[in-house]
Design a protein around this motif. Structure first.
Motif, PDB file in Angstrom:
ATOM      1  N   PRO A  29     -37.142  62.727  30.892  1.00 25.06           N
ATOM      2  CA  PRO A  29     -37.091  64.113  30.432  1.00 25.06           C
ATOM      3  C   PRO A  29     -36.344  65.063  31.378  1.00 25.06           C
ATOM      4  O   PRO A  29     -36.151  66.228  31.036  1.00 25.06           O
ATOM      5  CB  PRO A  29     -38.580  64.496  30.370  1.00 25.06           C
ATOM      6  CG  PRO A  29     -39.209  63.679  31.449  1.00 25.06           C
ATOM      7  CD  PRO A  29     -38.419  62.388  31.525  1.00 25.06           C
ATOM      8  N   VAL A  30     -35.916  64.578  32.548  1.00 25.13           N
ATOM      9  CA  VAL A  30     -35.347  65.507  33.533  1.00 25.13           C
ATOM     10  C   VAL A  30     -34.110  66.203  32.972  1.00 25.13           C
ATOM     11  O   VAL A  30     -33.243  65.575  32.378  1.00 25.13           O
ATOM     12  CB  VAL A  30     -35.002  64.777  34.846  1.00 25.13           C
ATOM     13  CG1 VAL A  30     -34.233  65.688  35.790  1.00 25.13           C
ATOM     14  CG2 VAL A  30     -36.277  64.310  35.512  1.00 25.13           C
ATOM     15  N   GLY A  31     -34.067  67.543  33.162  1.00 22.51           N
ATOM     16  CA  GLY A  31     -32.937  68.326  32.661  1.00 22.51           C
ATOM     17  C   GLY A  31     -33.133  68.786  31.228  1.00 22.51           C
ATOM     18  O   GLY A  31     -32.258  69.395  30.641  1.00 22.51           O
ATOM     19  N   LYS A  32     -34.317  68.472  30.670  1.00 24.55           N
ATOM     20  CA  LYS A  32     -34.569  68.846  29.276  1.00 24.55           C
ATOM     21  C   LYS A  32     -35.754  69.801  29.164  1.00 24.55           C
ATOM     22  O   LYS A  32     -36.574  69.883  30.066  1.00 24.55           O
ATOM     23  CB  LYS A  32     -34.854  67.588  28.449  1.00 24.55           C
ATOM     24  CG  LYS A  32     -33.707  66.590  28.478  1.00 24.55           C
ATOM     25  CD  LYS A  32     -34.081  65.307  27.757  1.00 24.55           C
ATOM     26  CE  LYS A  32     -32.965  64.279  27.934  1.00 24.55           C
ATOM     27  NZ  LYS A  32     -33.310  62.988  27.341  1.00 24.55           N
ATOM     28  N   ARG A  33     -35.795  70.475  28.012  1.00 22.61           N
ATOM     29  CA  ARG A  33     -36.967  71.306  27.731  1.00 22.61           C
ATOM     30  C   ARG A  33     -38.048  70.427  27.096  1.00 22.61           C
ATOM     31  O   ARG A  33     -37.725  69.570  26.277  1.00 22.61           O
ATOM     32  CB  ARG A  33     -36.600  72.447  26.778  1.00 22.61           C
ATOM     33  CG  ARG A  33     -35.665  73.465  27.410  1.00 22.61           C
ATOM     34  CD  ARG A  33     -35.110  74.389  26.370  1.00 22.61           C
ATOM     35  NE  ARG A  33     -34.388  73.611  25.352  1.00 22.61           N
ATOM     36  CZ  ARG A  33     -33.963  74.124  24.205  1.00 22.61           C
ATOM     37  NH1 ARG A  33     -34.186  75.387  23.898  1.00 22.61           N
ATOM     38  NH2 ARG A  33     -33.324  73.366  23.343  1.00 22.61           N
ATOM     39  N   VAL A  34     -39.285  70.659  27.476  1.00 28.16           N
ATOM     40  CA  VAL A  34     -40.370  69.856  26.921  1.00 28.16           C
ATOM     41  C   VAL A  34     -41.502  70.776  26.459  1.00 28.16           C
ATOM     42  O   VAL A  34     -41.641  71.892  26.949  1.00 28.16           O
ATOM     43  CB  VAL A  34     -40.946  68.868  27.970  1.00 28.16           C
ATOM     44  CG1 VAL A  34     -39.884  67.878  28.419  1.00 28.16           C
ATOM     45  CG2 VAL A  34     -41.498  69.622  29.158  1.00 28.16           C
TER      46      VAL A  34
END
Ligand code: ADP
Ligand code: ZN
Ligand code: ZN
Length: 655
Positions: A29-34
């Motif tokens: 998920p790094v660099g993404k919105r969660v």
């Protein structure tokens, strides 16, 4: 069992990131919105790190990520580093910094915008550079320095220098970031850039819908657009390999954000330039005092432009002494305007306050009407027939007698654009005049239309606030009137002289840009003020030298760093006790008594229903104090639950 976990941060004034479990099937998920559950609420956060760990090794139950919102990363390792830097430097959380940088975060409220009509004008030729311009370009490209400053009078052709360096940067395969103070006022420039560089250009402006902004962001990330132009927040554009950052009109206050994160785009640009080994080229006819000092000490390489390649002499100045006079527009100014109109030319009148006239004043007891929520003097707006608070926007009906002593001897102190308009229309009833400020021009289309009518010569007199002082060039303009600089000079702020100087110089840049007979009329009761005297004589170096001497004597920036701290609460006592406590904690932790101004009630004593008390740290080593300030603020907020603390590093104003 070993599982994958991620650190998630949120757009909240919290200082740390939170751990969540990454469900097995959804990738990194790094660099993404969660989307996650945070204290029982679904919240969107940003994944800034992921790692493997033994399940159960945290000592507390770890919740899973509920949803990953982006297929591909929206931000990379460098954006995370930049967000950490912003958080550290400007006292906010990493999540707050990221949400301002990445689309889908905070809504933009930057400015008006113009582009919903038509495409860019046809490409014109590229002029050959003058010797001055050529030498500036060569210095920038040939030197191994990274910070440069084009210190050139208005009309000296800074744009061509920027664009030439930009072209050569793109040829080397590196990206270009071009920052301007207010994109809505740079239609001409944007057209020029698009006409020269075509669809590798991405224009970032506040008129973009979130989806459009997202699309631009993606184009930049993928390298489809490698020339980005935009206002303050465009500094965060994710160019993979920026080789050049241009920051035009460096002195402009709009480069400093007035809400969290309270970053300055110039400082962010400096950080990025250092990290990415890019060149930063700033420019202005009226640098900030900080920038001037940086040039003097060669932290920034100065490149001076003294000629106007397209011709046009600097205008003649006329200073009109308004002492003891009651009229708004002097006979001298009126005469000049009539003459100009007779010649078929155009006029710009500047004023730096909107509204009909600003403060209500009782001549019997001295009572002034203030906003009950903000404690600022209210402005009377004739069109709405209402008092309006310029701080919170609340309105009140007008009064005809003093609410305190019931005297009918009341009036309005100060003047506003609307009053000037009324007077001007009375004097020149047959002439088409228009007024530009946030009251008359509510959106991009309207602004564009007003400016176009003026460019076409249909409108003969254009009136307005600083909004029209920068960047706009109209061939027909001969006369510029500055109706009053005094209300800038009277603001008790260490930057007011610099602001007045800049307003006069920039306004003068609008007069006779295309002719040799431009003229500027300045009405003032303070004709001997150094800012005015030097501006009129075009003595920039003299002005800065004197101004910097005064700053040094008084210990103001650039000879110190400032951190402004405000405690605010709906309860006045709480705010006051909290600021006292904060000052105490700061001093106990090593901040000297002579470095702490205040605490005291803030000049804006109440804002949006909250009482405000403040103090100011003025120190020669602000970075060393960052940790102390952060911890002191956290401690006090913990102690006084009904109190909030705003921390502003390098504040533009300390109200
Ligand atoms: P600044 O930004 O320094 O105030 P501009 O970049 O707007 O000035 O340039 C002023 C004018 O000079 C513009 O009309 C521009 O087209 C023109 N100009 C710039 N460089 C040259 C040149 N080398 N030869 C001819 N005209 C030029
Ligand atoms: Zn009264
Ligand atoms: Zn208010």
């Amino acid at each position: 069992m070993v599982k994958r976990f991620a650190d998630i941060c949120f757009n909240r004034p919290l200082h740390s990131a939170y751990t969540y479990a990454v469900p097995g099937d959804c990738g990194d998920p790094v660099g993404k919105r969660v989307v996650v559950d945070f204290n029982g609420r679904r919240m969107t956060g940003y994944a800034i790190r992921s790692y493997e760990a033994e399940e159960g090794s945290f000592g507390y139950p770890v919740k899973p990520i509920l949803k990953i919102q982006d297929a591909d990363p929206l931000f990379g390792e460098f954006q995370i580093r930049l967000a950490r830097w912003i958080a550290e430097r400007y006292f906010c959380s990493v999540g707050e910094a990221l949400s301002c940088m990445v689309p889908g975060g905070k809504r933009e409220v930057d400015s008006l915008s113009l582009w919903d009509d038509g495409g860019p004008a046809a490409a014109a030729g590229v002029p050959c550079l003058t010797e001055e311009q050529r030498s500036a370009v060569d210095t920038i490209l040939g030197s191994d320095k990274i910070f440069f400053y084009l210190f050139g009078i208005t009309g000296s052709g800074k744009t061509e220098v920027y664009l030439n360096v930009a072209r050569q940067t793109l040829e080397k395969g590196r990206g270009v970031l071009y920052l301007v103070p207010e994109i809505a006022l740079t239609h001409q420039l944007t057209d020029l850039v698009v006409s020269r560089f075509g669809n590798r250009v991405s224009v970032i402006h506040s008129g973009l819908t979130p989806a459009q902004k997202y699309t631009q962001w993606r184009r930049i990330l993928r390298g489809e657009a490698d020339f980005v132009i935009g206002a303050r927040s465009a500094v965060f554009a994710p160019l993979p390999d920026p080789g050049l950052i241009i920051l035009d009109e460096e002195h402009e206050g709009s480069y400093k954000s007035q809400s969290v994160p309270r970053y300055h785009a110039r400082q962010a640009a400096m950080y990025i330039a250092r990290q990415k080994k890019a060149k930063l080229v700033m420019g202005s006819a009226t640098p900030s005092a900080e920038a001037y000092e940086a040039m003097r000490t060669r932290k920034v390489e100065p490149l001076v432009l003294k000629q106007r390649p397209a011709g046009g002499r600097l205008p003649r100045f006329h200073v009109i002494d308004m002492r003891g006079r009651r009229e708004l527009l002097s006979a001298e100014l009126i005469q000049a305007v009539s003459r100009t109109l007779r010649e078929g030319r155009q006029v710009i009148l500047f004023l730096n306050r909107r509204g009909f006239s600003y403060a209500f004043r009782c001549r019997t007891c001295g009572f002034t009407f203030r906003c009950p929520y903000c404690s600022l003097p209210l402005t009377y707006h004739k069109r709405e027939n209402r008092f309006i608070c310029h701080c919170c926007g609340r309105m009140q009906p007008p009064v005809h007698y003093c609410p305190q002593c019931r005297s009918f001897d009341v009036g309005y102190a100060g003047i506003g654009t609307e009053k000037i308009e009324e007077e001007t229309t009375a004097i020149f009833p047959d002439v088409k005049t228009e007024r530009v400020d946030r009251d008359t021009v509510k959106n991009a289309k309207e602004l564009g239309a007003v400016l176009e009518r003026f460019r076409q010569g249909e409108t003969r007199i254009l009136m307005g606030t600083q909004m029209i002082a920068k960047g706009l060039n109209f061939p027909g303009v001969k006369t510029v009137g500055i109706v009053s600089v005094d209300n800038i000079l009277r603001i008790p702020d260490f930057r007011s002289a610099e602001r007045a100087f800049s307003l006069i110089m920039q306004a003068a840049g609008r007069a006779g840009r295309y002719s040799d007979d431009g003229e500027v009329y300045i009405q003032t009761e303070m004709g001997h003020h150094p800012a005015l005297v030097h501006a009129v004589k075009g003595e920039a170096d003299e002005f800065y030298r004197e101004e910097l001497m005064m700053r040094q004597a008084a210990g103001f920036p650039p000879f110190s760093g400032l951190v402004h701290l405000v405690c605010k609460s709906v309860d006045r006592d709480t705010a006051e006790t909290a600021i006292t406590r904060l000052a105490e904690v700061l001093q106990n932790n090593g901040i000297g008594a002579d470095e702490l101004l205040g605490p005291t009630e803030a000049p804006v004593a109440k804002l949006n229903g909250k009482y405000r008390f403040h103090c100011l740290i003025r120190t020669s080593r602000p970075q060393k104090y960052a940790k102390i300030v952060k911890e002191a603020a956290a401690a006090v907020v913990g102690e006084f639950r009904r109190c909030q603390i705003d921390i502003d590093a390098d504040p533009l104003s300390v109200e």
